[in-house]
Design a protein around this motif. Structure first.
Motif, short mmCIF file in Angstrom:
data_model
loop_
_atom_site.label_atom_id
_atom_site.label_comp_id
_atom_site.label_asym_id
_atom_site.label_seq_id
_atom_site.Cartn_x
_atom_site.Cartn_y
_atom_site.Cartn_z
N UNK A 96 -13.83 51.06 3.74
CA UNK A 96 -13.98 52.33 4.44
C UNK A 96 -13.97 52.06 5.94
N UNK A 97 -13.08 52.72 6.67
CA UNK A 97 -13.02 52.45 8.11
C UNK A 97 -14.33 52.84 8.77
N UNK A 98 -14.95 53.93 8.34
CA UNK A 98 -16.19 54.38 8.96
C UNK A 98 -17.42 53.77 8.31
N UNK A 99 -17.32 53.39 7.04
CA UNK A 99 -18.49 52.94 6.30
C UNK A 99 -19.46 54.06 5.99
N UNK A 100 -19.01 55.32 6.14
CA UNK A 100 -19.90 56.47 5.99
C UNK A 100 -19.58 57.36 4.80
N UNK A 101 -18.49 57.11 4.09
CA UNK A 101 -18.11 57.98 2.97
C UNK A 101 -19.13 57.81 1.85
N UNK A 102 -19.89 58.86 1.51
CA UNK A 102 -21.00 58.69 0.58
C UNK A 102 -20.60 58.09 -0.77
N UNK A 103 -19.50 58.56 -1.36
CA UNK A 103 -19.18 58.07 -2.70
C UNK A 103 -18.76 56.60 -2.69
N UNK A 118 -21.23 42.07 -3.94
CA UNK A 118 -20.70 43.18 -3.15
C UNK A 118 -20.26 42.76 -1.75
N UNK A 119 -19.02 43.14 -1.40
CA UNK A 119 -18.43 42.84 -0.10
C UNK A 119 -17.90 44.14 0.51
N UNK A 120 -18.14 44.35 1.79
CA UNK A 120 -17.66 45.54 2.50
C UNK A 120 -16.58 45.16 3.50
N UNK A 121 -15.55 45.99 3.59
CA UNK A 121 -14.55 45.91 4.67
C UNK A 121 -14.66 47.21 5.45
N UNK A 122 -15.06 47.13 6.71
CA UNK A 122 -15.30 48.33 7.49
C UNK A 122 -15.14 48.06 8.98
N UNK A 123 -14.94 49.13 9.72
CA UNK A 123 -14.84 49.02 11.17
C UNK A 123 -16.19 49.22 11.85
N UNK A 124 -17.22 49.57 11.07
CA UNK A 124 -18.56 49.78 11.62
C UNK A 124 -19.53 48.83 10.94
N UNK A 125 -19.86 47.74 11.60
CA UNK A 125 -20.70 46.71 11.01
C UNK A 125 -22.17 47.12 10.91
N UNK A 126 -22.52 48.32 11.37
CA UNK A 126 -23.89 48.81 11.25
C UNK A 126 -23.99 49.98 10.28
N UNK A 127 -22.93 50.26 9.53
CA UNK A 127 -22.86 51.46 8.70
C UNK A 127 -23.66 51.30 7.40
N UNK A 128 -23.80 52.42 6.69
CA UNK A 128 -24.49 52.42 5.41
C UNK A 128 -23.78 51.53 4.39
N UNK A 129 -22.47 51.44 4.48
CA UNK A 129 -21.73 50.61 3.54
C UNK A 129 -22.14 49.15 3.68
#
Length: 340
Positions: A96-103, A118-129
């Motif tokens: 998720x680019x934002x890391x904010x998409x709830x689902x 679990x691994x996240x790919x995101x543009x916001x390293x402080x996001x909920x994701x």
């Protein structure tokens, strides 16, 4: 600010964004190896929209590299149908680019609870994701203000290439990785083919974008960019699926965009389909390596060509939107973050 200025500026940042990510390739590999289960039984990817198209590319590359099956997880199964699935031994990757998409955040948490790492790919390293993951690949692309995702998408595609590299042998070399930002620069420095193609498509209300194999995700993403920016009904198909029924919509004068890379095993199939479509009278434009392409790509190996092809698709979408009197920076009825 003029129409399309933000999208154009963010597209222009892509070589630098990609170069920074390539420079972190070994750090990405270390993060992946730290979180990936041993033994790895498979990978599940969670994403929506452009991130989902990057994930289609990731699915191909990771399965090739790891020798283990890769699936695209269905959030609805977990969040609507309360599916109980054993994800033991699986690497779950949420994109998720934002890391904010709830689902996406919630689905990653569900997969982790079901035994996945679990691994996240995101543009916001402080996001909920990131909080829901055990490791993160931060894109570090900078703020993206235009609604259509550009630099974050190509960064996601490259992130998947680096993930695959960490999990096994990949069909590209480190030298080819380091050459990638220059190839993207070459496309950005050559906007005329996209402008000419847009002029040929300006009156069309519908078209098809097709590719096969590693370039299939790039076809889906190019179709989405045309939908978002130019409000054209663009459908993305694999060249195989297009033959299975949808080809009936392709008649005399119908526009088709075909993506291929000359050194790949899918190129012959796409070339054969292009021949069939032209026999039917279709107006086929090609985004491809090699001589004669309508929207040419530099000589990039097939495994990395989707990243460069997506940039051509962005150029075409932006040019077509402007010709149709639309602002590609802020398409009607769209927001940067879709809260599904």
């Amino acid at each position: 600010m003029s129409a399309g200025a933000r999208m154009t500026a963010e597209m222009a940042e892509q070589p630098a964004v990609l170069a920074r990510l390539v420079a972190r390739a070994d750090a990405v590999a270390e993060a992946v190896r730290t979180v990936a289960p041993r033994p790895l039984t498979g990978t599940a990817i969670v994403a929506r929209g452009s991130s989902d198209h990057a994930s289609v590319y990731g699915r191909y590359l990771i399965e090739l590299a790891s020798g283990r099956p890769v699936s695209l997880a269905a959030p609805s199964l977990h969040l609507l149908y309360d599916a109980r699935v054993d994800y033991g031994g699986q690497l779950a990757i949420a994109v998720s680019q934002s890391g904010q998409t709830p689902e996406i955040v919630q689905t990653l948490a569900r997969l982790r609870d079901a035994g996945a790492r679990a691994l996240a790919i995101t543009n916001d390293a402080t996001s909920e994701l990131v909080l829901a993951a055990e490791a993160v690949v931060a894109l570090e692309a900078g703020a993206e203000l235009a609604v259509p995702a550009t630099k974050t998408v190509t960064a996601q595609l490259l992130a998947f290439a680096l993930l695959a590299r960490a999990l096994g042998p990949v069909p590209f070399s480190d030298a080819q990785l380091h050459e990638l930002p220059a190839a993207v620069s070459a496309v950005l420095d050559d906007p005329a083919p996209a402008r000419h193609a847009a002029e040929r498509l300006v009156g069309d209300l519908r078209l098809v974008v097709t590719a096969r194999g590693l370039l299939y995700g790039a076809a889906l993403e190019s179709a989405l960019k045309l939908q978002e920016t130019a409000a054209i009904a663009a459908d993305g198909f694999s060249s195989a699926d297009l033959r299975h029924g949808p080809i009936t919509i392709v008649g005399e004068g119908f526009p088709v965009i075909a993506l291929s890379a000359g050194d790949g095993p899918a190129a012959a199939d796409v070339a054969a389909l292009v021949g069939v479509l032209r026999e039917r009278g279709a107006r086929v434009l090609t985004i491809a390596t090699g001589a004669g392409a309508d929207l040419p790509l530099p000589d990039v190996t097939e495994a990395l060509a989707p990243i460069v092809a997506v940039v051509r698709g962005q150029q075409l979408a932006c040019e077509l939107a402007l010709l149709r009197g639309r602002d590609p920076d802020a398409p009607a009825n769209l927001r940067k973050v879709t809260a599904t």
